[in-house]
Design an enzyme around this catalytic site. Sequence first.
Site, PDB file in Angstrom:
ATOM      1  CB  SER A   1     -53.006 100.555 -57.228  1.00 19.70           C
ATOM      2  OG  SER A   1     -53.411  99.306 -56.726  1.00 19.70           O
TER       3      SER A   1
ATOM      4  CE1 TYR B   1     -57.446 101.024 -60.915  1.00 17.19           C
ATOM      5  CE2 TYR B   1     -56.576  99.107 -59.752  1.00 17.19           C
ATOM      6  CZ  TYR B   1     -56.899 100.455 -59.777  1.00 17.19           C
ATOM      7  OH  TYR B   1     -56.665 101.233 -58.663  1.00 17.19           O
TER       8      TYR B   1
ATOM      9  CE  LYS C   1     -54.946 103.544 -60.502  1.00 13.27           C
ATOM     10  NZ  LYS C   1     -55.347 104.941 -60.331  1.00 13.27           N
TER      11      LYS C   1
HETATM   12  P1  NAD Z   1     -63.741 106.197 -56.108  1.00  8.05           P
HETATM   13  O1  NAD Z   1     -64.386 105.560 -57.293  1.00  8.05           O
HETATM   14  O2  NAD Z   1     -64.502 106.289 -54.854  1.00  8.05           O
HETATM   15  O3  NAD Z   1     -63.225 107.666 -56.500  1.00  8.05           O
HETATM   16  C1  NAD Z   1     -62.827 108.008 -57.797  1.00  8.05           C
HETATM   17  C2  NAD Z   1     -63.611 109.244 -58.190  1.00  8.05           C
HETATM   18  O4  NAD Z   1     -63.217 109.630 -59.512  1.00  8.05           O
HETATM   19  C3  NAD Z   1     -65.118 109.005 -58.227  1.00  8.05           C
HETATM   20  O5  NAD Z   1     -65.751 109.997 -57.432  1.00  8.05           O
HETATM   21  C4  NAD Z   1     -65.496 109.145 -59.689  1.00  8.05           C
HETATM   22  O6  NAD Z   1     -66.783 109.720 -59.854  1.00  8.05           O
HETATM   23  C5  NAD Z   1     -64.384 110.033 -60.209  1.00  8.05           C
HETATM   24  N1  NAD Z   1     -64.062 109.871 -61.638  1.00  8.05           N
HETATM   25  C6  NAD Z   1     -63.881 108.727 -62.334  1.00  8.05           C
HETATM   26  N2  NAD Z   1     -63.578 109.017 -63.612  1.00  8.05           N
HETATM   27  C7  NAD Z   1     -63.560 110.361 -63.726  1.00  8.05           C
HETATM   28  C8  NAD Z   1     -63.299 111.262 -64.782  1.00  8.05           C
HETATM   29  N3  NAD Z   1     -63.019 110.824 -66.012  1.00  8.05           N
HETATM   30  N4  NAD Z   1     -63.364 112.585 -64.540  1.00  8.05           N
HETATM   31  C9  NAD Z   1     -63.671 113.059 -63.302  1.00  8.05           C
HETATM   32  N5  NAD Z   1     -63.930 112.252 -62.257  1.00  8.05           N
HETATM   33  C10 NAD Z   1     -63.871 110.921 -62.468  1.00  8.05           C
HETATM   34  O7  NAD Z   1     -62.341 105.437 -55.892  1.00  8.05           O
HETATM   35  P2  NAD Z   1     -61.313 105.580 -54.686  1.00  8.05           P
HETATM   36  O8  NAD Z   1     -61.315 104.304 -53.944  1.00  8.05           O
HETATM   37  O9  NAD Z   1     -61.520 106.840 -53.969  1.00  8.05           O
HETATM   38  O10 NAD Z   1     -59.956 105.629 -55.509  1.00  8.05           O
HETATM   39  C11 NAD Z   1     -59.319 106.855 -55.820  1.00  8.05           C
HETATM   40  C12 NAD Z   1     -58.080 106.562 -56.638  1.00  8.05           C
HETATM   41  O11 NAD Z   1     -57.234 105.705 -55.896  1.00  8.05           O
HETATM   42  C13 NAD Z   1     -58.359 105.850 -57.968  1.00  8.05           C
HETATM   43  O12 NAD Z   1     -57.487 106.377 -58.941  1.00  8.05           O
HETATM   44  C14 NAD Z   1     -58.011 104.416 -57.659  1.00  8.05           C
HETATM   45  O13 NAD Z   1     -57.589 103.719 -58.808  1.00  8.05           O
HETATM   46  C15 NAD Z   1     -56.880 104.575 -56.666  1.00  8.05           C
HETATM   47  N6  NAD Z   1     -56.740 103.425 -55.766  1.00  8.05           N
HETATM   48  C16 NAD Z   1     -57.801 103.019 -55.019  1.00  8.05           C
HETATM   49  C17 NAD Z   1     -57.677 101.890 -54.214  1.00  8.05           C
HETATM   50  C18 NAD Z   1     -58.853 101.378 -53.405  1.00  8.05           C
HETATM   51  O14 NAD Z   1     -58.845 100.199 -53.039  1.00  8.05           O
HETATM   52  N7  NAD Z   1     -59.845 102.183 -53.080  1.00  8.05           N
HETATM   53  C19 NAD Z   1     -56.459 101.211 -54.137  1.00  8.05           C
HETATM   54  C20 NAD Z   1     -55.384 101.674 -54.895  1.00  8.05           C
HETATM   55  C21 NAD Z   1     -55.535 102.790 -55.710  1.00  8.05           C
END
Ligand code: NAD
Length: 337
Positions: free
Chosen positions: A124, A148, A152
């Site tokens: 991120s 958080y 990362k």
């Molecule tokens: P999201 O919450 O929609 O998706 C994450 C998924 O991981 C969810 O479906 C959740 O149920 C699953 N999950 C969480 N913990 C788990 C575990 N221990 N075992 C199995 N599944 C698990 O989030 P997103 O927006 O799709 O983000 C995906 C990734 O991208 C994350 O790692 C997040 O930190 C990173 N990210 C997201 C953003 C954003 O703004 N959306 C920005 C930068 C980085």
Amino acid sequence: MKVLVTGGTGYVGSHTAVNLIEAGHDVVLWDNLSNSRAAVVERIGALVGTPPTFVQGDVRDAAGLDRLLEKQAFEAVIHFAGLKAVGESAQKPLLYYENNVQGTITLLRALEKAGVRTFVFSSSATVYGDPACVPIREDFPRAATNAYGRSKIMIEDMLSDLVAADPRWRIARLRYFNPIGAHESGLLGEDPQDVPNNLVPYICRVAVGREAVLRVFGADYETPDGTGVRDYIHVRDLALGHVAALRYLQAHPGMLTVNLGTGHGYSVLEVVKAFGQACGRPIPYEIVARRPGDVAQCYADVSAARRLLGWQAVHDLDAMCGDAWRWQERNPQGYET
Ligand code: NAD
Ligand code: UDP
């Protein structure tokens, strides 16, 4: 390739699954459904013809991962699974370190055992903290301002140690800027389980009448209109960035670290205006105090992604808002409807 997608029913994971399948990859989704719904799998199926295999599981479950990896021979893993709410991470830091850091260690151990060494990680822009200047390049110093972000950074460091220890690994650390938007069909989108923390999901709730008014966190930043500036990237562009990263890793062992953004910054008020145009009525908002920990400006230098991956974002802010609105309008209660 046969690709394991952890967090595959989540927001970015589900959109990426569509692009992976469209690119000819064979995809298995692994998710504990802590922040997503199984209904997503059928929606992906409706878009690509056949629903991908979904296994409900946790990345902290070593035995469960071993069973999966013994049964199926994966060539690569894209690791989206994790918790991502900045505010919650300040309240429950151990939960974040356990889920994100411990979960990644457990996953990597299982992959090592199974001999799967191609790994794409969702990092991120938060790892840059408050950048000294913009646009942000990959070699800028990292300094997280919350648990958080620290989770990362820890994972990023772990991954570079892993590549240094065993050059057979092929690892991509993709630093996302601000993913927004939805699949243009209106079938897939972002469906936060609680009151959203992020700007566009919150605006969506206001537009659909689930929240009364947007609170704009600060109009006294050193930005053109005083509100915070971010690099919003369409989730469909971001998804294609993963397909490009996998392609890159097939040809290049070692470590890849790239920003995935558009390279353009938009202010909160510009997003509010664009969304109002997309949904056909102005979004009511009020200016309130700054949100602690927010930075004034954050947008990417995207030249590395363009050069190394041959990838660049193509959707503009109007398309992002239009698609986000189509998703929200057709699914006012998210996947529950
Ligand atoms: P999201 O919450 O929609 O998706 C994450 C998924 O991981 C969810 O479906 C959740 O149920 C699953 N999950 C969480 N913990 C788990 C575990 N221990 N075992 C199995 N599944 C698990 O989030 P997103 O927006 O799709 O983000 C995906 C990734 O991208 C994350 O790692 C997040 O930190 C990173 N990210 C997201 C953003 C954003 O703004 N959306 C920005 C930068 C980085
Ligand atoms: N923001 C806002 N009101 C909200 C949510 C966010 O004014 O209800 C602002 C926030 O201060 C920041 C921008 O919108 O300037 C993007 O915030 P978001 O939480 O979506 O992303 P991040 O801060 O993590 O980049």
